[in-house]
Design a protein around this motif. Structure first.
Motif, PDB file in Angstrom:
ATOM      1  N   LYS A 274       0.829  -1.212   0.000  1.00 33.47           N
ATOM      2  CA  LYS A 274       0.000   0.000   0.000  1.00 33.47           C
ATOM      3  C   LYS A 274       0.861   1.260   0.000  1.00 33.47           C
ATOM      4  O   LYS A 274       0.489   2.263  -0.623  1.00 33.47           O
ATOM      5  N   ILE A 275       1.999   1.210   0.671  1.00 37.56           N
ATOM      6  CA  ILE A 275       2.916   2.348   0.647  1.00 37.56           C
ATOM      7  C   ILE A 275       3.451   2.566  -0.766  1.00 37.56           C
ATOM      8  O   ILE A 275       3.513   3.694  -1.266  1.00 37.56           O
ATOM      9  N   VAL A 276       3.836   1.481  -1.422  1.00 36.16           N
ATOM     10  CA  VAL A 276       4.319   1.562  -2.808  1.00 36.16           C
ATOM     11  C   VAL A 276       3.245   2.134  -3.717  1.00 36.16           C
ATOM     12  O   VAL A 276       3.522   2.954  -4.601  1.00 36.16           O
ATOM     13  N   ALA A 277       1.984   1.712  -3.498  1.00 33.20           N
ATOM     14  CA  ALA A 277       0.874   2.227  -4.318  1.00 33.20           C
ATOM     15  C   ALA A 277       0.698   3.723  -4.117  1.00 33.20           C
ATOM     16  O   ALA A 277       0.452   4.470  -5.074  1.00 33.20           O
ATOM     17  N   ASN A 278       0.845   4.189  -2.883  1.00 33.64           N
ATOM     18  CA  ASN A 278       0.718   5.630  -2.610  1.00 33.64           C
ATOM     19  C   ASN A 278       1.834   6.429  -3.273  1.00 33.64           C
ATOM     20  O   ASN A 278       1.613   7.530  -3.787  1.00 33.64           O
ATOM     21  N   LEU A 279       3.042   5.869  -3.280  1.00 32.12           N
ATOM     22  CA  LEU A 279       4.178   6.576  -3.884  1.00 32.12           C
ATOM     23  C   LEU A 279       4.065   6.606  -5.401  1.00 32.12           C
ATOM     24  O   LEU A 279       4.643   7.475  -6.050  1.00 32.12           O
ATOM     25  N   GLY A 280       3.351   5.662  -5.972  1.00 25.91           N
ATOM     26  CA  GLY A 280       3.216   5.615  -7.424  1.00 25.91           C
ATOM     27  C   GLY A 280       2.031   6.396  -7.952  1.00 25.91           C
ATOM     28  O   GLY A 280       1.724   6.335  -9.137  1.00 25.91           O
ATOM     29  N   SER A 281       1.356   7.124  -7.090  1.00 21.69           N
ATOM     30  CA  SER A 281       0.175   7.877  -7.496  1.00 21.69           C
ATOM     31  C   SER A 281       0.570   9.267  -7.979  1.00 21.69           C
ATOM     32  O   SER A 281       1.706   9.511  -8.388  1.00 21.69           O
ATOM     33  N   LEU A 282      -0.358  10.214  -7.882  1.00 21.53           N
ATOM     34  CA  LEU A 282      -0.107  11.587  -8.322  1.00 21.53           C
ATOM     35  C   LEU A 282       1.007  12.258  -7.521  1.00 21.53           C
ATOM     36  O   LEU A 282       1.578  13.252  -7.973  1.00 21.53           O
ATOM     37  N   SER A 283       1.310  11.705  -6.359  1.00 19.79           N
ATOM     38  CA  SER A 283       2.370  12.284  -5.538  1.00 19.79           C
ATOM     39  C   SER A 283       3.689  12.313  -6.289  1.00 19.79           C
ATOM     40  O   SER A 283       4.491  13.240  -6.145  1.00 19.79           O
ATOM     41  N   LEU A 284       3.933  11.289  -7.106  1.00 19.36           N
ATOM     42  CA  LEU A 284       5.173  11.227  -7.874  1.00 19.36           C
ATOM     43  C   LEU A 284       5.234  12.361  -8.895  1.00 19.36           C
ATOM     44  O   LEU A 284       6.315  12.893  -9.178  1.00 19.36           O
ATOM     45  N   LEU A 285       4.083  12.756  -9.441  1.00 16.92           N
ATOM     46  CA  LEU A 285       4.030  13.873 -10.391  1.00 16.92           C
ATOM     47  C   LEU A 285       4.474  15.160  -9.708  1.00 16.92           C
ATOM     48  O   LEU A 285       5.211  15.967 -10.297  1.00 16.92           O
TER      49      LEU A 285
END
Length: 405
Positions: free
Chosen positions: A265-276
């Motif tokens: 779930k942490i990996v999923a959060n980091l791969g979201s719009l936050s990375l943009l």
């Protein structure tokens, strides 16, 4: 290849070939590998001399006790066990005697049993003693069944993973924040020094005679951004490799498997719009750092020139740390739309789920427009800034530079 492409290529090649880049890229992996190595060594150091020999006449009981990870099957007699303890090959041994009514166990050693070891051994001994008690009681079949009656136990728990969700959000936010802070601090200084090192040289005058300063600036920024993208890509690939290897190592397998859902779930959060937001923050601060670097005369003054950019990074970082636990705070909401700071505060709201789609789109548009506008503006005045070589201070140097055509 276009002129901008040539500058991008040369900037990228020079940066990637530098030892500083190599050290910067491999240092996290070296740290992780060293941590793994220390953990592996710690898990194996003293493994033998922490074992316990089992000396018992009952083969079944000896087998059950030896199934424990702390027990060993190497020593089958008291003499051998004593010698092993004396030579510090094992920390102790159990001498177990048994008659028709009772099991008598005595531990001899140089180190105390841990609570877990004592509990595991006693559980097996108590179970064996209970079997002897039942045999000696000469119970009828009905009495034996009565003794076997088990209590009824039910769990009635309302499904709620709010605590886990909060922990995942916090961990995701902290990891993203520290990664962004590390990258921005590193490349803000590196970009300013790169630009400052070229200022006032004859090479720049020759370059500007064959291409515009604006194109050269775009190429320079593009090359630095490609370097940053390469580093992030290496981290992603390296992290993926560690993600797949961690379950295969004995010292990390249990921890990883127990927390796999949490990690996923942490990996999923980091791969979201936050990375943009991380990517856009890198571009925006790189342009600002280039502007700061172009204002100084000597390369050694580049660090001093980047202080305004570094102050903004620290305000965003420490502000997000202080206010990030309450994403609904009005200050967090306002700063999530402010260029330079939105990259720190909007990801907090995205991870928390408190920002609507319209708010996210508006924040991204403001950040994108600000990035493009600053890039174009600095590109237009870059020639005057880079060719201005009077040591008159940052503000005066900026004013004089924008007047040079």
């Amino acid at each position: 290849m276009s002129q901008i492409g040539v500058v991008i290529k040369e900037t990228y090649r020079r940066q990637v070939k530098a030892w500083s880049f190599l050290i910067l890229v491999i240092s996290p992996f070296v740290f992780i590998l060293i941590s793994f190595g220390v953990g592996y060594a710690a898990s194996n150091t003293g493994q033998d001399n922490n074992q316990i020999a089992i000396v018992a006449s009952d083969a079944t009981l000896r087998y059950e006790l030896q199934n424990s990870k702390t027990a060993t099957t190497k020593y089958s007699s008291i003499t051998q066990a004593k010698q092993a303890v004396k030579k510090e090959k094992i920390k102790g041994y159990f001498e177990i005697k048994q008659d028709k009514k009772r099991i008598i166990a005595a531990y001899h050693g140089t180190k105390n049993l841990t609570q877990a070891e004592k509990r595991n051994f006693l559980q097996i001994l108590n179970q064996k003693q209970q079997e002897l008690n039942i045999q000696n009681a000469n119970l009828s079949q009905n009495q034996f069944k009565t003794l076997g009656t088990q209590p009824q136990f039910e769990q009635m728990v309302k499904s709620s993973d709010r605590g886990n969700q909060e922990a995942i959000k916090t961990a995701s936010f902290m990891l993203l924040l520290f990664v962004m802070y590390f990258i921005l601090i590193t490349y803000t200084s590196a970009t300013a020094q790169e630009i400052a090192a070229e200022k006032g040289t004859k090479i720049m005058e020759m370059i500007f005679s064959s291409m515009t300063a604006q194109k050269y600036f775009y190429g320079k920024i593009g090359g630095i951004i490609c370097v940053i993208a390469t580093q992030i890509l290496i981290y992603i690939l390296g992290g993926g490799l560690l993600y797949n290897l961690a379950p295969k190592f004995e010292f990390s397998k249990q921890i990883f498997n127990d927390n796999k859902l949490f990690i996923d779930k942490i990996v999923a959060n980091l791969g979201s719009l936050s990375l943009l937001y991380v990517v856009m923050a890198v571009i925006l601060f790189t342009v600002l750092a280039a502007l700061c670097g172009a204002l100084v005369v000597r390369p050694e003054d580049a660090t001093k020139a980047t202080q305004p950019a570094l102050y903004i990074v620290m305000v965003g970082f420490f502000g997000a740390l202080a206010l990030g636990q309450d994403p609904t705070n009005v200050i967090v909401k306002v700063l999530s739309f402010v260029p330079f700071l939105s990259s720190f505060f909007m990801p907090v709201r995205i991870i928390d789920g408190s920002a609507g789609t319209l708010q996210i789109v508006l924040s991204v548009l403001i950040l994108l427009i600000s990035t493009v506008s600053l890039t174009v503006y600095v590109g237009k005045i870059y020639s005057g800034l880079i060719l201005q070589t009077d040591d008159i201070g940052l503000l005066k140097s900026f004013r004089k530079g924008i007047r040079i055509k």
